[in-house]
Enzyme design. Structure first.
Site, PDB file in Angstrom:
ATOM      1  N   TYR A 154       0.858  -1.185   0.000  1.00 16.18           N
ATOM      2  CA  TYR A 154       0.000   0.000   0.000  1.00 16.18           C
ATOM      3  C   TYR A 154       0.894   1.234   0.000  1.00 16.18           C
ATOM      4  CZ  TYR A 154      -3.457   3.405   1.756  1.00 16.18           C
ATOM      5  OH  TYR A 154      -4.287   4.495   1.918  1.00 16.18           O
ATOM      6  N   ASP A 249       9.235   2.918  -0.465  1.00 19.18           N
ATOM      7  CA  ASP A 249       8.220   3.551   0.363  1.00 19.18           C
ATOM      8  C   ASP A 249       8.499   3.145   1.799  1.00 19.18           C
ATOM      9  OD1 ASP A 249       6.082   4.351   1.818  1.00 19.18           O
ATOM     10  OD2 ASP A 249       4.553   3.660   0.409  1.00 19.18           O
ATOM     11  N   LYS A 277       4.568   8.983   8.844  1.00 12.09           N
ATOM     12  CA  LYS A 277       4.379   8.422  10.187  1.00 12.09           C
ATOM     13  C   LYS A 277       5.380   8.979  11.212  1.00 12.09           C
ATOM     14  CE  LYS A 277       2.121   4.318   8.285  1.00 12.09           C
ATOM     15  NZ  LYS A 277       0.708   4.328   8.643  1.00 12.09           N
TER      16      LYS A 277
HETATM   17  N1  PLP Z   1       2.887   4.117   2.365  1.00 13.32           N
HETATM   18  C1  PLP Z   1       2.861   3.185   3.325  1.00 13.32           C
HETATM   19  C2  PLP Z   1       3.878   2.085   3.309  1.00 13.32           C
HETATM   20  C3  PLP Z   1       1.896   3.218   4.319  1.00 13.32           C
HETATM   21  O1  PLP Z   1       1.869   2.277   5.264  1.00 13.32           O
HETATM   22  C4  PLP Z   1       0.948   4.278   4.308  1.00 13.32           C
HETATM   23  C5  PLP Z   1      -0.106   4.351   5.327  1.00 13.32           C
HETATM   24  O2  PLP Z   1      -0.337   3.454   6.092  1.00 13.32           O
HETATM   25  C6  PLP Z   1       1.018   5.237   3.289  1.00 13.32           C
HETATM   26  C7  PLP Z   1       2.007   5.126   2.344  1.00 13.32           C
HETATM   27  C8  PLP Z   1       0.055   6.365   3.252  1.00 13.32           C
HETATM   28  O3  PLP Z   1       0.335   7.269   4.266  1.00 13.32           O
HETATM   29  P1  PLP Z   1      -0.802   8.235   4.823  1.00 13.32           P
HETATM   30  O4  PLP Z   1      -1.830   7.374   5.487  1.00 13.32           O
HETATM   31  O5  PLP Z   1      -0.069   9.143   5.775  1.00 13.32           O
HETATM   32  O6  PLP Z   1      -1.351   8.984   3.663  1.00 13.32           O
END
Ligand code: PLP
Length: 439
Positions: A154, A249, A277
């Protein structure tokens, strides 16, 4: 035989149930992010009144040992006094200016001390925006349109990223959500996580068209699934060979699996990195950055446009600085040790209760997959026994342990978790796992 913890007398969820009924009229599912609605497990989500250290307190006054940690950010524990102080001071100076501050450069310097690959960066307000920015930069830099992502990973809710695997090995993606034009999803190719040969096939079949390979270097959004040895190395080699950029990511893994994220842990330097985060210390902050020549394509230096009213917000930056300043080796030793003890404790319980399960862990990030012996891919993660999970989850919650309400999520340990929380968790797990085999 399990030593059963008695059901605590005072578990009431009346107020949460009432709050949910009201919220359901106001927000889809009563929540502002879907997984909070407990859709995977049923029952009433707890409405939270306050949090401190390793504990959440719900509006019915139940105190819960928290392993969600706001889905990752709360590595220091909740309401850490140093972060709260920094936020109070920042608020007193004004909450947003829409103009540059020195504090942004201070945070960038600290980030670079942990992530040297971020030669230049841009702050956003969420991890979603960070991933969108990184991929636009990759497309702008390479002049290519397609991207490769992995099944079960994700990267936020951008149209072209909400795509899961097509059926054939080399097919285009299909949207994973209504409201996404097929044309957008069609630019996303989906590969199997931990399967470098699959990636190579996609790169060859789309020669000269793939701008980037984006990956969670330790997957967290299908539950915690570590990379198999050589997988990340292969992604580095293959993307370079085919002229595609490698995007890590690290929104979840950054400052989590080690201070320098998965790229430090596994010794791989990606072209671009997304952070979120922990970097915002519980405030809305995302970051994307990497090789200088790529980041110089971003406006106003270059033609790739990306902006944000609240980007680099002074309160988020203050919380980020206060948090990252605490990330010393001793902190990782503490949370990783806790994770290790938990893993050992669970393995003993699983053996004692004769349950088939996989306990996946990288440092302080972990997932218990019930009903499946080994999980190293989305396909194996999806084989978990959801009914078992639901029963386990609710018993843990009754006993005061707050786990992610889905079998496809990672749980997190904070520096505020100690022996008391560990003992309480293992006692509850003994009881909850005992229920599963009827002991
Ligand atoms: N990338 C990863 C690996 C994530 O775990 C998340 C959210 O859980 C995101 C991107 C998206 O971040 P946000 O919820 O701050 O938009």
């Amino acid at each position: 035989m399990a030593s059963r913890t008695r059901k605590p007398a005072a578990v009431s969820t009346k107020r949460s149930a009432k709050a949910l009924r009201r919220a359901q009229n106001q927000f889809p599912g009563g929540v502002n992010s879907p997984v909070r609605a407990f859709g995977n497990v049923g029952g009433t989500p707890r409405f939270i009144a306050r949090a401190r250290g390793a504990y959440l307190t719900d509006i019915d006054h139940n105190m819960l040992v928290d392993y969600v940690g706001s889905w990752g950010p709360m590595i220091l524990g909740h309401a850490d006094p140093r972060v709260v102080k920094a936020l109070r001071e920042a608020a007193g100076r004004g909450t947003s200016y829409g103009a540059p501050t020195e504090a942004e450069s201070e945070l960038a310097r600290i980030i670079q001390s942990f992530f040297p690959s971020l030669e230049m960066m841009r702050f956003t307000s969420s991890g979603t925006e960070a991933a969108m920015g990184a991929l636009r930069a990759a497309r702008g830099f390479t002049g290519r349109d397609k991207i490769i992502k992995f099944e079960g990973c994700y990267h936020g809710h951008a149209d072209y990223l909400l795509v899961k695997a097509g059926s054939g090995a080399l097919t285009f993606g299909v949207p994973d959500s209504a409201g996404i034009p097929a044309a957008m999803a069609g630019l996303t190719l989906t590969a199997r996580y931990n399967d470098a040969a699959h990636v190579e096939g996609l790169l060859k079949a789309n020669a000269g068209e793939v701008a980037a390979v984006i990956v969670e270097p330790v997957a967290g959004n299908m539950g915690c699934v570590p990379p198999v040895p050589g997988f990340l190395e292969s992604l580095r080699t293959l993307s370079r060979k085919h002229g595609a950029l490698l995007v890590f990511d690290e929104v979840m893994t950054g400052f989590r699996v080690s201070a320098g994220g998965a790229q430090e842990l596994y010794g791989i330097r990606p072209d671009l990195t997304c952070l979120g985060k922990i970097v915002g210390g519980g405030m809305p902050l995302g970051v994307y950055g990497g090789r200088r020549e790529i980041m110089e394509k971003i406006a106003p230096l270059g033609p790739v446009y990306q902006a944000g009213t609240l980007s680099g917000n002074p309160m988020a930056v203050a919380a980020g600085i206060a948090t990252l300043k605490q990330l010393r080796p001793s902190l990782y030793k503490r949370i990783d040790n806790y994770g290790e003890r938990l893993e050992h404790g669970y393995r003993e319980l699983l053996a004692r209760h004769r349950l088939t399960a996989a306990f996946n862990r990288v440092g302080s990030m972990f997932t218990l997959f019930l009903g499946v012996g080994k999980v190293n891919s989305f396909e194996t993660a999806a084989r978990n026994d959801r009914d078992q999970f639901r029963r386990y989850f609710h018993r843990m919650l009754e006993l005061g342990i707050y786990l992610p309400p889905s079998p496809f999520e990672a749980a997190f340990v904070s520096a505020a978790h100690g022996s008391r929380e560990y003992q309480r968790t293992i006692r509850a797990a003994d009881d909850a796992l005992g229920l599963l085999n009827g002991a």
